[in-house]
Design a protein around this motif. Structure first.
Motif, PDB file in Angstrom:
ATOM      1  N   LEU A  24       1.031  -1.090  -0.132  1.00 18.17           N
ATOM      2  CA  LEU A  24      -0.047   0.479  -0.046  1.00 18.17           C
ATOM      3  C   LEU A  24       0.355   0.884   0.047  1.00 18.17           C
ATOM      4  N   GLU A  25       0.546   2.508  -0.741  1.00 21.90           N
ATOM      5  CA  GLU A  25       1.362   3.502  -0.802  1.00 21.90           C
ATOM      6  C   GLU A  25       0.370   4.928  -0.151  1.00 21.90           C
ATOM      7  N   ALA A  26       0.592   5.713   1.271  1.00 23.02           N
ATOM      8  CA  ALA A  26      -0.075   6.533   1.352  1.00 23.02           C
ATOM      9  C   ALA A  26       0.711   8.056   0.785  1.00 23.02           C
ATOM     10  N   ILE A  39       1.973   5.184  10.310  1.00 21.01           N
ATOM     11  CA  ILE A  39       1.989   4.550  11.157  1.00 21.01           C
ATOM     12  C   ILE A  39       0.949   3.590  11.194  1.00 21.01           C
ATOM     13  N   TRP A  40       1.022   2.438  10.674  1.00 14.20           N
ATOM     14  CA  TRP A  40       0.616   1.733   9.435  1.00 14.20           C
ATOM     15  C   TRP A  40       0.063   0.423  10.690  1.00 14.20           C
ATOM     16  N   THR A  41      -1.471   0.287  11.220  1.00 16.12           N
ATOM     17  CA  THR A  41      -2.168  -1.320  11.234  1.00 16.12           C
ATOM     18  C   THR A  41      -3.146  -1.765  10.785  1.00 16.12           C
ATOM     19  N   SER A  42      -3.493  -2.478  11.380  1.00 10.05           N
ATOM     20  CA  SER A  42      -4.829  -3.570  11.236  1.00 10.05           C
ATOM     21  C   SER A  42      -5.966  -4.240  11.675  1.00 10.05           C
ATOM     22  N   THR A  43      -6.961  -3.643  12.043  1.00 13.54           N
ATOM     23  CA  THR A  43      -7.748  -4.211  12.676  1.00 13.54           C
ATOM     24  C   THR A  43      -7.937  -5.450  12.681  1.00 13.54           C
ATOM     25  N   LYS A  44      -7.565  -6.772  12.560  1.00 12.02           N
ATOM     26  CA  LYS A  44      -7.307  -8.115  12.454  1.00 12.02           C
ATOM     27  C   LYS A  44      -6.206  -8.395  11.968  1.00 12.02           C
ATOM     28  N   LYS A  67      -5.449   0.274   8.806  1.00 10.67           N
ATOM     29  CA  LYS A  67      -5.136   1.613   8.211  1.00 10.67           C
ATOM     30  C   LYS A  67      -3.661   2.382   8.407  1.00 10.67           C
ATOM     31  N   ALA A  68      -3.790   3.871   8.064  1.00 11.61           N
ATOM     32  CA  ALA A  68      -2.291   4.572   7.932  1.00 11.61           C
ATOM     33  C   ALA A  68      -2.872   5.981   8.421  1.00 11.61           C
ATOM     34  N   THR A  69      -2.027   5.987   9.275  1.00  6.21           N
ATOM     35  CA  THR A  69      -2.310   7.584  10.962  1.00  6.21           C
ATOM     36  C   THR A  69      -0.681   8.070  10.051  1.00  6.21           C
ATOM     37  N   THR A  70      -1.680   9.539  10.073  1.00  3.52           N
ATOM     38  CA  THR A  70       0.362  10.127  10.200  1.00  3.52           C
ATOM     39  C   THR A  70       0.972  10.302  12.049  1.00  3.52           C
ATOM     40  N   LEU A  71       1.890  11.061  12.307  1.00  2.78           N
ATOM     41  CA  LEU A  71       2.691  10.493  13.163  1.00  2.78           C
ATOM     42  C   LEU A  71       1.649  11.153  14.373  1.00  2.78           C
ATOM     43  N   ASP A  72       1.230  12.934  13.976  1.00  6.62           N
ATOM     44  CA  ASP A  72       0.418  13.418  15.087  1.00  6.62           C
ATOM     45  C   ASP A  72      -0.646  12.944  15.411  1.00  6.62           C
ATOM     46  N   GLY A  73      -1.000  11.737  14.359  1.00  5.93           N
ATOM     47  CA  GLY A  73      -2.327  11.538  14.608  1.00  5.93           C
ATOM     48  C   GLY A  73      -3.836  12.239  14.165  1.00  5.93           C
ATOM     49  N   ASN A  78      -8.165   4.562   5.315  1.00 10.32           N
ATOM     50  CA  ASN A  78      -8.512   3.114   5.928  1.00 10.32           C
ATOM     51  C   ASN A  78      -8.127   2.721   4.205  1.00 10.32           C
ATOM     52  N   CYS A  79      -8.321   1.563   4.031  1.00 14.36           N
ATOM     53  CA  CYS A  79      -7.713   0.234   3.030  1.00 14.36           C
ATOM     54  C   CYS A  79      -8.195  -1.088   3.561  1.00 14.36           C
ATOM     55  N   LYS A  80      -9.586  -1.056   2.591  1.00 11.26           N
ATOM     56  CA  LYS A  80     -10.359  -2.617   2.809  1.00 11.26           C
ATOM     57  C   LYS A  80      -9.274  -4.039   2.377  1.00 11.26           C
TER      58      LYS A  80
END
Length: 86
Positions: A24-26, A39-44, A67-73, A78-80
């Motif tokens: 993925l690319e943000a 910051i990259w995360t997976s819900t599952k 989910k891709a989130t900027t460092l400052d939040g 999101n990507c399914k």
């Protein structure tokens, strides 16, 4: 990242169990942003994991959201991800 469009490409991924990872690319806007760290995360993570470079590895059949989130939040996108049988 901006709120005008999804800055994640592609917006949907359908890898197969045992198959190759998908990248993925943000896009962080503006181009001269002081901090472009994501910051990259997976819900599952039991379905698919994601590393700190946005590479998604399928684990088992199912659906998750990356989910891709900027460092400052302050911004995120999101990507399914739907992992299918290999």
């Amino acid at each position: 990242m901006t709120g005008k469009r999804n800055p994640l490409r592609p917006g949907r991924v359908t890898p197969k169990c045992g198959g190759p990872p998908a990248a993925l690319e943000a896009e962080v806007i503006p181009d001269d942003a002081a901090n472009k760290k994501i910051i990259w995360t997976s819900t599952k993570p039991e379905v698919a994991t994601v590393d700190n470079k946005g590479v998604v590895t399928p684990v088992t059949e199912g659906t998750t959201t990356i989910k891709a989130t900027t460092l400052d939040g302050k911004k995120s996108a999101n990507c399914k991800v739907t992992v299918k049988k290999g």
